[in-house]
Design a protein around this motif. Structure first.
Motif, PDB file in Angstrom:
ATOM      1  N   THR A  21      42.587  44.799  37.498  1.00  0.00           N
ATOM      2  CA  THR A  21      41.432  44.682  37.597  1.00  0.00           C
ATOM      3  C   THR A  21      40.277  45.202  36.439  1.00  0.00           C
ATOM      4  N   LYS A  25      38.312  42.631  33.761  1.00  0.00           N
ATOM      5  CA  LYS A  25      36.887  42.916  33.693  1.00  0.00           C
ATOM      6  C   LYS A  25      36.436  43.275  32.155  1.00  0.00           C
ATOM      7  N   LEU A  98      38.493  37.536  39.925  1.00  0.00           N
ATOM      8  CA  LEU A  98      38.059  38.872  40.341  1.00  0.00           C
ATOM      9  C   LEU A  98      37.099  38.644  41.394  1.00  0.00           C
ATOM     10  N   ARG A 101      39.164  38.193  44.490  1.00  0.00           N
ATOM     11  CA  ARG A 101      39.740  39.518  44.820  1.00  0.00           C
ATOM     12  C   ARG A 101      38.957  40.522  45.628  1.00  0.00           C
ATOM     13  N   ASP A 102      37.585  40.306  44.994  1.00  0.00           N
ATOM     14  CA  ASP A 102      36.683  41.159  45.785  1.00  0.00           C
ATOM     15  C   ASP A 102      36.170  40.716  47.056  1.00  0.00           C
ATOM     16  N   ALA A 104      38.084  39.263  49.019  1.00  0.00           N
ATOM     17  CA  ALA A 104      39.266  39.426  49.804  1.00  0.00           C
ATOM     18  C   ALA A 104      39.247  40.810  50.286  1.00  0.00           C
ATOM     19  N   ALA A 105      38.790  41.629  49.461  1.00  0.00           N
ATOM     20  CA  ALA A 105      38.963  43.080  49.667  1.00  0.00           C
ATOM     21  C   ALA A 105      37.925  43.694  50.706  1.00  0.00           C
ATOM     22  N   ARG A 106      36.938  42.718  51.036  1.00  0.00           N
ATOM     23  CA  ARG A 106      35.970  43.176  52.003  1.00  0.00           C
ATOM     24  C   ARG A 106      35.691  42.096  52.877  1.00  0.00           C
ATOM     25  N   PRO A 107      36.792  41.976  53.684  1.00  0.00           N
ATOM     26  CA  PRO A 107      36.923  40.617  54.875  1.00  0.00           C
ATOM     27  C   PRO A 107      35.771  40.666  55.838  1.00  0.00           C
ATOM     28  N   THR A 108      35.455  41.827  56.326  1.00  0.00           N
ATOM     29  CA  THR A 108      34.574  41.729  57.606  1.00  0.00           C
ATOM     30  C   THR A 108      33.112  42.535  56.866  1.00  0.00           C
ATOM     31  N   ARG A 125      26.909  36.143  40.378  1.00  0.00           N
ATOM     32  CA  ARG A 125      27.883  34.893  40.517  1.00  0.00           C
ATOM     33  C   ARG A 125      27.356  33.664  40.656  1.00  0.00           C
TER      34      ARG A 125
ATOM     35  N   ARG B 102      34.542  49.410  56.357  1.00  0.00           N
ATOM     36  CA  ARG B 102      34.824  48.202  56.216  1.00  0.00           C
ATOM     37  C   ARG B 102      35.757  47.962  54.867  1.00  0.00           C
ATOM     38  N   ALA B 103      37.015  47.489  54.810  1.00  0.00           N
ATOM     39  CA  ALA B 103      37.753  47.339  53.460  1.00  0.00           C
ATOM     40  C   ALA B 103      39.169  46.880  53.847  1.00  0.00           C
ATOM     41  N   SER B 104      39.610  45.840  53.330  1.00  0.00           N
ATOM     42  CA  SER B 104      40.956  45.310  53.848  1.00  0.00           C
ATOM     43  C   SER B 104      42.135  46.398  53.601  1.00  0.00           C
ATOM     44  N   PRO B 169      30.282  46.726  47.932  1.00  0.00           N
ATOM     45  CA  PRO B 169      30.448  45.238  48.460  1.00  0.00           C
ATOM     46  C   PRO B 169      31.946  44.531  48.167  1.00  0.00           C
ATOM     47  N   ASN B 170      32.659  45.178  47.137  1.00  0.00           N
ATOM     48  CA  ASN B 170      33.946  44.641  46.906  1.00  0.00           C
ATOM     49  C   ASN B 170      35.069  45.413  47.336  1.00  0.00           C
ATOM     50  N   GLY B 171      34.537  46.445  48.325  1.00  0.00           N
ATOM     51  CA  GLY B 171      35.656  47.416  48.791  1.00  0.00           C
ATOM     52  C   GLY B 171      36.639  48.011  47.512  1.00  0.00           C
ATOM     53  N   ASP B 206      45.064  48.758  42.363  1.00  0.00           N
ATOM     54  CA  ASP B 206      44.938  47.583  42.424  1.00  0.00           C
ATOM     55  C   ASP B 206      46.076  46.888  43.545  1.00  0.00           C
ATOM     56  N   GLY B 209      44.914  46.543  47.146  1.00  0.00           N
ATOM     57  CA  GLY B 209      44.097  45.463  47.556  1.00  0.00           C
ATOM     58  C   GLY B 209      42.608  45.734  47.567  1.00  0.00           C
ATOM     59  N   GLY B 211      39.116  45.955  45.959  1.00  0.00           N
ATOM     60  CA  GLY B 211      38.534  45.037  44.927  1.00  0.00           C
ATOM     61  C   GLY B 211      38.172  45.502  43.684  1.00  0.00           C
ATOM     62  N   GLY B 212      37.695  44.623  42.697  1.00  0.00           N
ATOM     63  CA  GLY B 212      37.471  45.015  41.418  1.00  0.00           C
ATOM     64  C   GLY B 212      35.889  45.727  41.405  1.00  0.00           C
TER      65      GLY B 212
END
Ligand code: HEM
Ligand code: SF4
Ligand code: FES
Lengths: 234, 245
Positions: A21, A25, A98, A101-102, A104-108, A125, B102-104, B169-171, B206, B209, B211-212
């Protein structure tokens, strides 16, 4: 005292960078900064329009003959175009990957929502997508002339005036330049942070420079359609 | 104080969850947020209901266990841990929302408890120095410059609470990882493994899982220990140098 445990260097340097990542970046930051550098010169070139048709049309001709006779007609221009294309693609692809990925890392999401970060940060974005669409329109309008009513080769003055005689062209252009200002406001400082150039002492000055660059570029670019709209350039 | 609480209830990792409303009364402004939850749980147990599960250990702001999001903010309205947050920062009659991180990479175990072992694996990938143990080293065997000692201390304050991940916001776990990388890489004891440490810890981060980083700065605003955002820049610099050099 300590024992040295030097693990070997990874097999493929660039691939490993691209996979992480932080590396991806960095690709986004470098390509963004190169585009930013280009935009500074592009804006200065555009301002030639205020000196009249001969000046800017001559400037367009000069651009195409740059490097001659060592290079042939338009060669340098094509080298720049190739470089910029690489930047746009690298920037867009890394932004897309990215972002996926971001998300997906914070789905809820939190049930209790709160306003986060600055407007410029939150719009990177969508602002980027607007810029991408604008780049396509801009090339079709003033480079290939596909959607330009005049489309004369080496006559940017006539092409620009014709383009901005259409209200929707002005609206899109001005909106895109506001998006650009916001993108640079966060992006320039962010790129410094990404490339490891930030620290506690520099932080304030980097933010200042980001705001200055953002303001300078958006005002410089927007002045052209405004000048056509208000009849300063016709 | 009388309060309305809306708390995330989830029976298990795969069970569906929802915000559930509770009333609590007789809360003293001097109670900590956890003591307020204890009061609620005593009532729930008396009624024969399941108490709200939440993590806690030291209750003095140093273990990092008591993570929860209060009114949309990690650890609530004050820049401290939940155990050190006092009810005087709320008003009588308030409605308070309480949710898990909250983070996967931090899956919910139950109610407000999340699994933070992803952090342990990041530490396991490089958050240590390799040195013979058993006998204490001579006190002055390795001189540490004052500035390095200060930087190391500032970053060693990280308690691994995960508020940075929860707020991002990106976990992303960049603030946590950078705190560990900077802490050890600035010290002479950490120097021999500087390059592999930063590369391995970023790779581990990474792989989990997370985020960036989009440099929103939410992490540093939420961090109860004041780890600065510029530490991420320091880690980026070391990572790029280690990967390219
Ligand atoms: C093709 C259209 C574009 C898209 C889709 C796009 C998208 C993005 C995204 C998603 C980010 C990351 C934002 C964040 O981290 O919060 C970003 C960063 C950035 N963009 Fe763009 N952008 C575009 C065009 C441009 C242009 C024309 C410039 C030139 C000025 C630019 C300069 C930058 C810079 C300098 C960064 C900072 C990189 C970093 O955070 O390290 N972008 N862009
Ligand atoms: S960096 Fe701060 S917020 Fe993140 S885990 Fe460490 S102490 Fe908690
Ligand atoms: S319970 Fe240990 S920090 Fe809150």
């Amino acid at each position: 005292m300590t024992t040295v445990t030097r693990t070997g260097r990874p097999p493929s340097l660039l691939l490993n960078l691209w996979r992480s990542t932080v590396g991806k970046k960095a690709v986004m930051a470098v390509s963004g900064l190169l585009m930013l550098l280009y935009l500074v010169f592009h804006m200065l070139g555009n301002l030639q329009i205020f000196f009249g048709p001969e000046e800017i049309n001559h400037y367009a001709h000069w651009l195409r003959t740059l490097g001659m006779p060592f290079l042939r007609y338009e060669w340098l221009l094509w080298i720049f175009r190739a470089g910029l294309t690489v930047c746009v693609v690298a920037h867009g692809v890394s932004a897309y990957q990215l972002s996926r990925r971001d998300i997906a890392a914070r789905p809820t999401k939190y049930a209790h929502q709160r306003q986060r970060a600055t407007y410029a940060t939150r719009t990177m974005r969508w602002g980027g997508v607007i810029l991408g669409l604008f780049v396509i329109w801009h090339i079709l309008d003033l480079t290939t002339g596909t959607v330009n009513p005049v489309a004369e080769h080496e006559h940017p003055y006539q092409n620009i005036v014709a383009s901005f005689d259409r209200w929707y062209s002005c609206v899109f252009y001005i909106l895109a330049m506001l998006a650009l200002g916001l993108h640079i406001r966060h992006g320039f400082w962010s790129a410094a942070q990404t490339l490891g150039a930030n620290n506690a002492r520099l932080n304030f000055f980097l933010k200042l420079a980001a705001n200055g660059l953002a303001l300078l570029l958006s005002v410089g670019f927007v002045s052209v359609p405004l000048a056509v709209m208000f009849g300063v350039v016709k | 104080m009388n309060l309305t609480l809306r708390i995330w209830r989830q029976a298990g990792p795969d069970a569906p969850g929802s915000m559930t409303t509770y009333q609590v009364s007789g809360i003293s402004p001097d109670m900590s947020f956890l003591e307020m939850l204890d009061t609620l749980n005593e009532e729930l147990i008396t009624r024969g209901d399941q108490p709200v599960a939440f993590d806690h250990d030291c209750r003095e702001g140093i273990c990092g266990a008591c993570g929860m999001v209060i009114n949309g903010q990690a650890h609530g309205p004050e820049r401290t841990t939940t155990c050190q947050l006092h009810m005087r920062h709320f008003k009588d009659g308030d409605t308070i929302d309480v949710e898990p991180w909250r983070a996967s990479a931090f899956p919910v175990v139950k109610d407000l408890v999340v699994d933070r072992t992803a952090f342990d694996r990041i530490i396991g990938s490089g958050g240590y120095i390799t040195a013979p143990t058993g006998s204490a080293p001579d006190a002055h065997a390795t001189p540490v410059p004052k500035e390095a000692a200060d930087t190391a201390f500032e970053h060693a304050e990280c308690i691994g609470c995960g508020a940075c991940v929860a707020a991002c916001p990106n976990g992303s776990a960049m603030l946590f990882t950078s705190a560990k990388v900077v802490h050890l890489n600035v010290l002479p004891q950490g120097a021999p493994e500087r390059s592999s440490r930063v590369r391995n810890m970023v790779a581990a981060m990474d792989d989990e899982g997370f985020g960036g980083c989009t440099n929103t700065g939410e992490c540093a605003t939420a961090c109860p220990k004041g780890i600065p955002l510029t530490s991420i820049a320091a880690m980026n610099r070391q990572f790029l140098r280690a990967s390219l050099g």
